[in-house]
Enzyme design. Structure first.
Site, PDB file in Angstrom:
ATOM      1  N   ASP A 157       0.859  -1.183   0.000  1.00 48.45           N
ATOM      2  CA  ASP A 157       0.000   0.000   0.000  1.00 48.45           C
ATOM      3  C   ASP A 157       0.894   1.230   0.000  1.00 48.45           C
ATOM      4  OD1 ASP A 157      -2.660   1.384   0.375  1.00 48.45           O
ATOM      5  OD2 ASP A 157      -1.634   2.070   2.195  1.00 48.45           O
ATOM      6  N   GLU A 186      -1.688  -1.434  -6.094  1.00 49.45           N
ATOM      7  CA  GLU A 186      -2.904  -0.806  -6.615  1.00 49.45           C
ATOM      8  C   GLU A 186      -2.600  -0.055  -7.898  1.00 49.45           C
ATOM      9  OE1 GLU A 186      -6.080   0.436  -3.318  1.00 49.45           O
ATOM     10  OE2 GLU A 186      -4.122   1.306  -2.938  1.00 49.45           O
ATOM     11  N   CYS A 244     -12.708  -4.597   6.076  1.00 45.43           N
ATOM     12  CA  CYS A 244     -12.080  -5.283   7.216  1.00 45.43           C
ATOM     13  C   CYS A 244     -11.358  -6.520   6.701  1.00 45.43           C
ATOM     14  CB  CYS A 244     -13.138  -5.663   8.246  1.00 45.43           C
ATOM     15  SG  CYS A 244     -12.485  -6.624   9.641  1.00 45.43           S
ATOM     16  N   CYS A 303     -13.009  -9.894   8.661  1.00 37.33           N
ATOM     17  CA  CYS A 303     -14.333 -10.453   8.379  1.00 37.33           C
ATOM     18  C   CYS A 303     -14.903 -10.027   7.032  1.00 37.33           C
ATOM     19  CB  CYS A 303     -15.314 -10.077   9.487  1.00 37.33           C
ATOM     20  SG  CYS A 303     -15.698  -8.304   9.565  1.00 37.33           S
ATOM     21  N   CYS A 312     -13.661  -2.267  13.395  1.00 36.94           N
ATOM     22  CA  CYS A 312     -14.705  -2.877  12.583  1.00 36.94           C
ATOM     23  C   CYS A 312     -15.979  -3.018  13.405  1.00 36.94           C
ATOM     24  CB  CYS A 312     -14.240  -4.242  12.065  1.00 36.94           C
ATOM     25  SG  CYS A 312     -15.501  -5.132  11.122  1.00 36.94           S
ATOM     26  N   CYS A 352     -16.861  -7.240  13.630  1.00 36.04           N
ATOM     27  CA  CYS A 352     -16.077  -8.182  14.438  1.00 36.04           C
ATOM     28  C   CYS A 352     -15.261  -7.493  15.518  1.00 36.04           C
ATOM     29  CB  CYS A 352     -15.152  -9.001  13.534  1.00 36.04           C
ATOM     30  SG  CYS A 352     -13.886  -8.013  12.679  1.00 36.04           S
ATOM     31  N   ASP A 392      -3.344   1.721   6.951  1.00 42.77           N
ATOM     32  CA  ASP A 392      -2.432   1.325   5.885  1.00 42.77           C
ATOM     33  C   ASP A 392      -2.156  -0.179   5.909  1.00 42.77           C
ATOM     34  OD1 ASP A 392      -2.277   3.998   5.141  1.00 42.77           O
ATOM     35  OD2 ASP A 392      -0.563   4.382   6.445  1.00 42.77           O
TER      36      ASP A 392
END
Length: 322
Positions: A106, A190, A243, A246, A262, A265, A272
């Site tokens: 990232d 990305e 997330c 989950c 989250c 969960c 990052d």
């Protein structure tokens, strides 16, 4: 003539603007093919010259007398330095040994990159560290009269300062990308639209200084050369809002929010690091040939252009230069 033919071909095909003459103050270069130069025993003779071209060889482990270049490029940088580049035919390097590891990357500004393993590489901000010197040289040049000798000297000093920043950035990016390629068989990044992102006047300088586009370019050819796999996932994939534990996707996540919990969960996430883990999960699905939805890699958006799916980077034929 070949360069001119290519430029006009791109212009009439609608891929580029009308060709223009080179700037006298910018980078100058001349390409010499086999019929325009002669090199014997390490002595270089260019066409329409009566004396050999003197140069300093930069590679101590290569025998200059045995070098058989296919093209010679003579260039001059804006700071007044001259360079001679030799293009040679080289054999394909042997693929690197398997690392047994995959990594998601990232990219950011505070941390240049964060990997799915938790490794963080800080952004060195080369331009920011030299900003005061660059501003001082710029003011000196602005005070000189246009066309004067003093202005030429001041402009050369400014160009040398920019060269030092450029070289420091290139060296750092080469070390970083080489380390990634050596440590992982599969690298997932990305597909960032850097051209559109630099239109933000508040972040344009910082994004350009980080060199995100150069990181991708280096990863592409280094993975191709080393036999690694580079996977580029869609730019609209919500890696930061998903997330990694989950799969819950947040509706909104402000850019200033660096940590979040989250609601499904109750897992605490670093923004990052969580994005890097999700990028790796999407890339693994593509690398193993899964044509399905890679953790939400195909995300629909509003607007005329549709996003592209996460795809494996195609291998390209590269010409070796020395």
């Amino acid at each position: 003539m070949r360069h001119q033919h290519t430029a006009f071909g791109n212009f009439f095909a609608g891929r580029a603007r009308e060709p223009r003459f080179k700037s006298r103050t910018g980078r100058q270069s001349a390409h010499y093919t086999r019929s325009a130069f002669r090199m014997r025993e390490g002595v270089l003779m260019l066409a329409k010259t009566s004396t050999p071209l003197r140069f300093v060889w930069s590679f101590g482990d290569v025998d200059l007398a045995a070098l058989d270049p296919t093209m010679v490029v003579v260039s001059r940088e804006p700071d007044g330095r001259w360079y001679v580049t030799f293009a040679v035919d080289a054999t394909e390097p042997a693929p690197a040994g398997p690392a047994g590891h995959a990594v998601g990357v990232d990219l950011g500004l505070t941390d240049l990159l964060v990997t799915s393993d938790g490794e963080r590489i800080a952004n060195p901000r080369h331009l920011v560290r030299k900003a005061r010197n660059l501003a001082r040289y710029q003011r000196r040049m602005a005070r000189c009269q246009r066309g004067s000798r003093n202005r030429s000297k001041a402009k050369a000093k400014l160009a040398r300062a920019h060269r030092k920043v450029r070289n420091a950035r290139q060296d750092f990016l080469h070390r970083t990308t080489t380390g990634l390629v050596r440590s992982a068989d599969v690298i997932v990044i990305e597909d960032l639209s850097v051209t559109n992102m630099v239109r933000n006047r508040h972040l344009a300088r910082a994004i350009s200084d980080a060199g995100w586009g150069e990181i991708r370019r280096q990863l592409e050819y280094k993975c191709d050369r080393s036999g690694r796999t580079l996977v580029v996932i869609d730019r609209w994939f919500p890696s930061s809002k998903t997330c990694s534990a989950c799969g819950h996707v947040l509706a909104e996540l402000a850019l200033s929010t660096r940590h979040w919990t989250c609601p499904a969960c109750r897992t605490r996430h670093d923004r990052d690091l969580n994005a890097a883990k999700n990028i790796l999960a999407a890339g693994r699905a593509v690398a193993r040939g899964d044509s399905g939805d890679a953790c939400g890699a195909d995300v629909r958006r509003q607007g005329p252009s549709l996003p592209r799916s996460a795809v494996k980077q195609e291998t390209r034929a590269a010409r070796r230069s020395a």
